[in-house]
Scaffold this active site. Structure first.
Site, PDB file in Angstrom:
ATOM      1  N   THR A   4      33.987 -11.463 -13.814  1.00  0.00           N
ATOM      2  CA  THR A   4      32.989 -10.914 -14.708  1.00  0.00           C
ATOM      3  C   THR A   4      32.575  -9.421 -15.893  1.00  0.00           C
ATOM      4  OG1 THR A   4      30.945 -10.658 -13.545  1.00  0.00           O
ATOM      5  CG2 THR A   4      31.152 -12.396 -14.319  1.00  0.00           C
ATOM      6  N   GLU A  41      31.760 -17.445 -16.783  1.00  0.00           N
ATOM      7  CA  GLU A  41      31.578 -18.714 -15.952  1.00  0.00           C
ATOM      8  C   GLU A  41      31.527 -19.698 -16.759  1.00  0.00           C
ATOM      9  OE1 GLU A  41      29.978 -15.072 -16.116  1.00  0.00           O
ATOM     10  OE2 GLU A  41      29.054 -14.711 -14.976  1.00  0.00           O
ATOM     11  N   LYS A  63      11.624  -4.118 -25.167  1.00  0.00           N
ATOM     12  CA  LYS A  63      10.172  -5.193 -25.151  1.00  0.00           C
ATOM     13  C   LYS A  63       9.927  -4.078 -26.179  1.00  0.00           C
ATOM     14  CE  LYS A  63      12.306  -7.325 -21.141  1.00  0.00           C
ATOM     15  NZ  LYS A  63      13.286  -7.185 -21.241  1.00  0.00           N
ATOM     16  N   TRP A  82       9.020  -9.201 -28.150  1.00  0.00           N
ATOM     17  CA  TRP A  82      10.885  -9.046 -27.850  1.00  0.00           C
ATOM     18  C   TRP A  82      11.468  -8.696 -29.695  1.00  0.00           C
ATOM     19  CZ3 TRP A  82      13.179 -13.018 -24.149  1.00  0.00           C
ATOM     20  CH2 TRP A  82      12.571 -12.332 -23.098  1.00  0.00           C
TER      21      TRP A  82
HETATM   22  P1  AMP Z   1      32.093 -12.585 -20.994  1.00  0.00           P
HETATM   23  O1  AMP Z   1      31.865 -13.264 -19.978  1.00  0.00           O
HETATM   24  O2  AMP Z   1      32.930 -11.072 -20.897  1.00  0.00           O
HETATM   25  O3  AMP Z   1      33.364 -13.164 -21.412  1.00  0.00           O
HETATM   26  O4  AMP Z   1      30.618 -12.497 -20.971  1.00  0.00           O
HETATM   27  C1  AMP Z   1      29.959 -13.393 -21.824  1.00  0.00           C
HETATM   28  C2  AMP Z   1      28.959 -12.846 -22.849  1.00  0.00           C
HETATM   29  O5  AMP Z   1      29.278 -12.502 -23.717  1.00  0.00           O
HETATM   30  C3  AMP Z   1      27.726 -13.944 -22.787  1.00  0.00           C
HETATM   31  O6  AMP Z   1      26.999 -13.814 -22.032  1.00  0.00           O
HETATM   32  C4  AMP Z   1      27.085 -12.891 -24.604  1.00  0.00           C
HETATM   33  O7  AMP Z   1      26.244 -12.621 -23.777  1.00  0.00           O
HETATM   34  C5  AMP Z   1      28.613 -12.539 -25.512  1.00  0.00           C
HETATM   35  N1  AMP Z   1      29.122 -13.836 -25.879  1.00  0.00           N
HETATM   36  C6  AMP Z   1      29.830 -14.112 -25.751  1.00  0.00           C
HETATM   37  N2  AMP Z   1      29.558 -15.608 -26.745  1.00  0.00           N
HETATM   38  C7  AMP Z   1      28.891 -14.477 -27.944  1.00  0.00           C
HETATM   39  C8  AMP Z   1      28.551 -15.205 -29.596  1.00  0.00           C
HETATM   40  N3  AMP Z   1      29.496 -15.402 -30.430  1.00  0.00           N
HETATM   41  N4  AMP Z   1      27.846 -14.468 -30.039  1.00  0.00           N
HETATM   42  C9  AMP Z   1      26.969 -13.688 -29.512  1.00  0.00           C
HETATM   43  N5  AMP Z   1      27.155 -13.549 -27.928  1.00  0.00           N
HETATM   44  C10 AMP Z   1      28.180 -13.221 -27.586  1.00  0.00           C
END
Ligand code: AMP
Length: 541
Positions: free
Chosen positions: A184, A329, A438, A443
């Site tokens: 990640t 994940e 916050k 929020w």
């Molecule tokens: P990653 O594991 O690096 O792909 O990051 C995942 C995170 O990207 C998610 O938990 C979200 O916070 C953000 N994310 C993924 N897709 C979207 C979406 N369509 N809109 C807003 N945030 C997103």
């Protein structure tokens, strides 16, 4: 009593074996890092993958060993995936956009034994070579003619696999055997490794092929612009061989002109990438007055979908947009913004409003929202809470137990996102839990402010962060990256927000920067911004 049906372990080698049997001549087109187009087929990939297996076996690699790739999307990269996974080795995709020290940390943490890279990334690996403690073999995606001089003692990929037998035993292990590893982004603390199994990847493939998910078929020409190192190219390197669609791999060139050329020449009908890529394409299309006659569907995810990209695709170019949410994940598909039945006949504006939300979970993914104590909150589309997920291809923990126990009492994983769910389970992200502003105990959604701000034609990118306020604890500061040569004023930006957000959400200040920092997967790097503005004194403070 047990069912009396055949045992057919869910291992990913079956995907490329199926493609080889059923769609052997279907094309895989790659733009090589040298710039030219290379044309191969599923049969070529299948044979190359078997040769990779033999090269690995001869290097002493077996079940459970980790093989790292630092590579763009290409047919060689795909063959490496299947060649490693087929013999039970674990394919570790490393994100080359990370800081070199992070790359070294990740490769050492994974104890990768083989590292295979595109030559674009040679300077990175040469700079950290001394720090890499586990790698025994370096391979560069090249042939004898294109092999660069290097200090790694690397072998050219084509030389490494050439003349090896096209026979190797695949899938000789249980279906829950590990097959992929992806770290990640690690915006807090060290990166953590997600370990996919053969079974989870195969189930994710069935999920992805659902008509209301990606829904691709054999007649599609599919271009995964999303890199294979970013959450498995959203499953496309598995889903395409399952149905035998043509694959178009853009390699290292993701600028508007290069993407447009492939979309047109290769008659791409389906593509997927983060919003940044589509912004570049839109600029190219508009500046050159071009159309997209072949493209039917585009999947956009990874960060929130800006309305102007959605509208441009749907209104100006007649392309169906599927807004997707997911994370490393979740393998990664978690929700998809395909239209529910009751919106099939809805007018464009209603459909646009629905598609701006992140969408609904396909079968195989369960969602709920909860408060900080884990109590389930109402699915009314209004209350927001922590987004929790459970399913067939969702992480149950991290590599080496990092991060400890990550599941709650009911087996749900906390995504770290804050969202609303309506009664049809349509999900809308309101923030990352750690990015929420916050103010006075309430929020404020940074994402919502950003989405509206980027709707202004003079705004190239926008980020809202909470900064210290003596009365409210935090108040929003809006950071704007203006469009080149045409900066908006503070009043322009605030006028864009007026009436679209609650008055108390209005940012206390607006500041302008040359560039908003992006992280390794193209998302706004809020950590860097919070650091940059940690001593910022609000005019209202
Ligand atoms: P990653 O594991 O690096 O792909 O990051 C995942 C995170 O990207 C998610 O938990 C979200 O916070 C953000 N994310 C993924 N897709 C979207 C979406 N369509 N809109 C807003 N945030 C997103």
């Amino acid at each position: 009593m047990k069912g009396i049906m055949q045992s057919w372990p869910l291992t990913v080698n079956k995907l490329i074996e199926h493609a080889n049997h059923v769609n052997p001549t279907r094309e895989i087109v790659t733009r090589r890092v040298e710039g030219h187009i290379e044309r191969t087929t599923y049969r070529d990939i299948y044979i190359m993958a078997k040769q990779v297996s033999n090269a690995l076996i001869d290097d002493g690699i077996g079940l459970g060993d980790r093989i790292a790739t630092l590579a763009w999307n290409s047919e060689r990269h795909m063959a490496t995936w299947y060649g490693a996974m087929g013999i039970g080795a674990i394919l570790h995709t490393v994100n080359p956009r990370l800081h070199p020290d992070h790359i070294a940390w990740i490769v050492n943490h994974a104890e990768d034994k083989v590292l295979i890279l595109d030559k674009t990334f040679l300077p990175i690996i040469e700079s950290i070579r001394e720090k890499l403690t586990s790698v025994k073999r370096f391979v560069i995606y090249a042939d004898d003619d294109t092999m660069p001089d290097n200090t790694l003692g690397a072998v050219a990929f084509d030389t490494w696999v050439r003349a090896r037998p096209a026979e190797a035993r695949w899938g000789d292990f249980p279906e829950d055997t590990a097959c992929g590893l992806c770290y990640t982004s690690g915006t807090t603390g060290n990166p953590k490794g997600v370990v996919y199994s053969h079974r989870s990847n195969l189930l994710h493939t069935f999920i992805a092929l659902n008509k209301d998910a990606l829904g691709i078929g054999t007649q599609d020409s599919v271009m995964p612009v999303v890199p294979m190192f970013h959450a498995n190219a959203w499953g496309l390197a598995f889903a395409c061989p399952a149905v035998g669609s043509k694959i178009v791999m853009p390699g290292a060139q993701m600028d508007g002109a290069s993407i447009y050329e492939l979309l047109t020449v290769e008659k791409v009908s389906f593509t997927a990438a983060v919003p940044t890529v589509w912004l570049m394409l839109m600029t190219h299309l508009q500046e050159n007055d071009l159309k997209l006659p072949h493209l039917n569907k585009v999947v956009i995810g990874g960060s929130a979908l800006p309305e102007r990209i959605l509208r441009a695709f749907e209104e100006d170019y007649d392309v169906e947009v599927i807004h997707a949410w997911g994370m490393t994940e979740t393998s990664p598909l978690g929700t998809l913004g395909t239209l529910p039945a009751d919106l099939a006949e809805a007018d464009l504006d209603q459909r646009i409003q629905h598609k701006l939300k992140q969408g609904r979970p396909p079968f195989g993914v369960e969602l709920r929202i909860a408060d900080d104590e884990g109590q389930t909150l109402q699915h009314d589309g209004k209350v927001s809470g922590r987004l929790l997920v459970r399913g067939a291809a969702i992480a149950a923990g991290y590599f080496r137990g990092d991060g400890g126990d990550v599941l709650d009492g009911r087996g749900f994983f906390d995504t770290g996102d804050v969202a609303t769910l309506d009664e049809q389970c349509t999900m809308q992200i309101t923030d990352r839990a750690k990015d929420v502003i916050k103010s006075g105990g309430e929020w404020i959604s940074s994402i919502e402010i950003e989405n509206i701000a980027v709707g202004h034609p003079k705004v190239a990118n926008a980020a809202a962060i909470g900064v210290y306020h003596p009365k409210w604890d935090e108040r929003p500061l809006l950071i704007i990256e203006p469009v080149k040569d045409e900066p908006p004023t503070r009043e322009d930006v605030l006028a864009e927000l007026e009436g679209k957000i609650a008055k108390w959400w209005t940012p206390d200040d607006v500041v302008f920067v040359d560039a908003i920092p992006l992280g390794a997967t193209g998302k706004i790097n809020k950590l860097a911004l919070r650091e940059q503005f940690k001593d910022y004194k609000l005019s209202t403070a």
